[in-house]
Every structure is written in structure tokens, then in C-alpha cells.
Design an enzyme around this catalytic site. Structure first.
Site, mmCIF file in Angstrom:
data_model
loop_
_atom_site.group_PDB
_atom_site.id
_atom_site.type_symbol
_atom_site.label_atom_id
_atom_site.label_comp_id
_atom_site.label_asym_id
_atom_site.label_seq_id
_atom_site.Cartn_x
_atom_site.Cartn_y
_atom_site.Cartn_z
ATOM 1 N N HIS A 122 0.642 -42.223 -3.388
ATOM 2 C CA HIS A 122 1.023 -41.579 -4.650
ATOM 3 C C HIS A 122 1.770 -42.593 -5.509
ATOM 4 C CE1 HIS A 122 0.153 -37.258 -3.884
ATOM 5 N NE2 HIS A 122 0.250 -37.632 -2.629
ATOM 6 N N THR A 174 0.454 -53.376 7.605
ATOM 7 C CA THR A 174 0.387 -53.391 6.147
ATOM 8 C C THR A 174 -0.590 -54.433 5.617
ATOM 9 O OG1 THR A 174 2.233 -54.938 6.006
ATOM 10 C CG2 THR A 174 2.768 -52.586 5.958
ATOM 11 N N ARG A 189 2.659 -58.312 12.988
ATOM 12 C CA ARG A 189 2.319 -59.739 12.903
ATOM 13 C C ARG A 189 1.523 -60.133 14.145
ATOM 14 N NH1 ARG A 189 5.329 -62.076 8.869
ATOM 15 N NH2 ARG A 189 7.207 -60.941 8.208
#
Length: 209
Positions: A122, A174, A189
């Protein structure tokens, strides 16, 4: 142009169709859609299993596919409201997983428990409006074949997990993870990669990936 395309291209028809399919203040299809429409629209492979306590928030205007011998376990939520959800063959969607499209999951993928895979975000930039009312954005998530994701992991919008990569429990992914690698942490990572020349999973410096 198909009927679905005509409805999607006409705002008034689209709004009417959504009202007919979705109860007010809810984000799941009406019973008639689940019983009399979805079974004829969405594709399920032979010997696939959707457990009885799974929440299937799937709609006929986007794709949902479940491959041969794949399993969606109890208390999982599958939502294709804003994008297709495609699941390959012999893949396990574990207990309590949440999958919000657009998401493509390959073959022989193992998703452990309580994983969130959401391609939906959003907007928040306008401080005068609640994020709830700001524009939604979607970025495709791709999980390639033979991936194993540990429990309590979050995979964010736009991420691609390469073939045969391993994500440690509790990670927040991410960024893209390359094939044949092990990634852990928040943000996740890479700590190991497979070396085909030595045949060994070798430790790597995360800053070099």
C-alpha cells in the site's frame, strides 16, 4: 475481447462485478463464487490436496493453478485478488502460510510453517490519507524449482528466489536470492553458495553478493 477483459476495461462493469462477487467490507469471494464458479475456472493437478481449513480467497478474474501432487496445508491463506497465484507440481504450502499474488511458485518447493509471501503493498506517501486508502502496488514474486523456505519467513514484493536456494527460518527476504545459495537473516543475506567445480557448499562474504 473476452467477457473478462471487457469487464476489466469498463470501470462501472468492474465495480458491479466486484459487488456481486465480494461481500461488503470483506476480501473473500461469496459462497456462490467458491461453489459454482471457481471449480470450473481454476486448474488443479491430479492428486493435489487443499486441506479443509485452508482459506481460499481466490477469484475467477485472476488465475489460480495448483500442480500435480501439490498440497496446501491447514490454516494457509491463498489470495489471487490482485494477481495470479501459480503453484507447480509436488510443492508443499505449509501450515499457516499466506500467499498473496501475483506469485509464481515452481516445482518441488517446500514452504515450512507461518510464511508470508506477499506481492502487495500500500502507498503511504500522502500523510493526509490513511495507507489503507492509498494506491495499491504489486510486484511479481517468483520462487523457482526446488526452493526450501524455513518457518516464519517473510518474502516481500518483487523478490525472485533462484533454483534450489535455501532460506533460513525467520528471514526477511527483500532482494533476489541467486540459485544454489543459502540466505539467512533480516534482511536476508547469502552465506553459502554451491560450487559445481568442487561439489561443495562454500561460505561466502555477504558483502560480495
Amino acid at each position: 475481447m473476452s467477457i473478462v477483459e471487457k469487464i476489466k476495461s469498463n470501470p462501472a462493469l468492474k465495480q458491479l462485478a466486484l459487488k456481486l462477487m465480494i461481500p461488503s467490507n470483506e476480501h473473500r469471494p461469496r459462497l456462490w463464487v467458491r461453489w459454482f464458479v471457481n471449480p470450473f475456472i481454476h486448474k488443479r493437478g491430479k492428486s493435489s490436496i487443499i486441506r479443509s481449513r485452508t482459506r481460499m480467497d481466490v477469484f475467477p478474474y485472476n488465475q489460480f493453478k495448483l500442480g500435480t501432487k501439490s498440497v496446501i496445508e491447514d490454516f494457509a491463506t491463498i489470495n489471487n485478488g490482485v494477481g495470479d497465484v501459480i503453484i507447480g507440481d509436488q510443492t508443499i504450502i505449509g501450515l499457516g502460510n499466506v500467499v498473496i499474488g501475483p506469485v509464481t511458485i515452481g516445482n518441488e518447493v517446500m514452504l515450512a510453517q507461518n510464511i508470508v509471501i506477499s506481492a502487495l503493498n500500500h502507498g503511504y506517501e500522502d500523510p493526509t490519507i490513511s495507507p489503507r486508502r492509498q494506491k495499491e502496488t504489486c510486484k511479481q514474486i517468483i520462487i523457482n524449482d526446488d526452493v526450501w523456505v524455513g518457518s516464519n519467513t517473510v518474502i516481500t514484493a518483487g523478490v525472485t528466489l533462484g533454483k534450489h536456494c535455501i532460506i533460513g527460518a525467520g528471514s526477511v527476504v527483500t532482494k533476489d536470492i541467486p540459485p544454489f545459495s543459502v540466505a539467512v537473516g533480516n534482511p536476508a543475506r547469502v552465506i553459502k553458495q554451491y560450487n559445481p567445480e568442487s561439489g561443495i557448499w562454500e561460505r561466502v562474504n555477504p558483502s560480495s553478493i
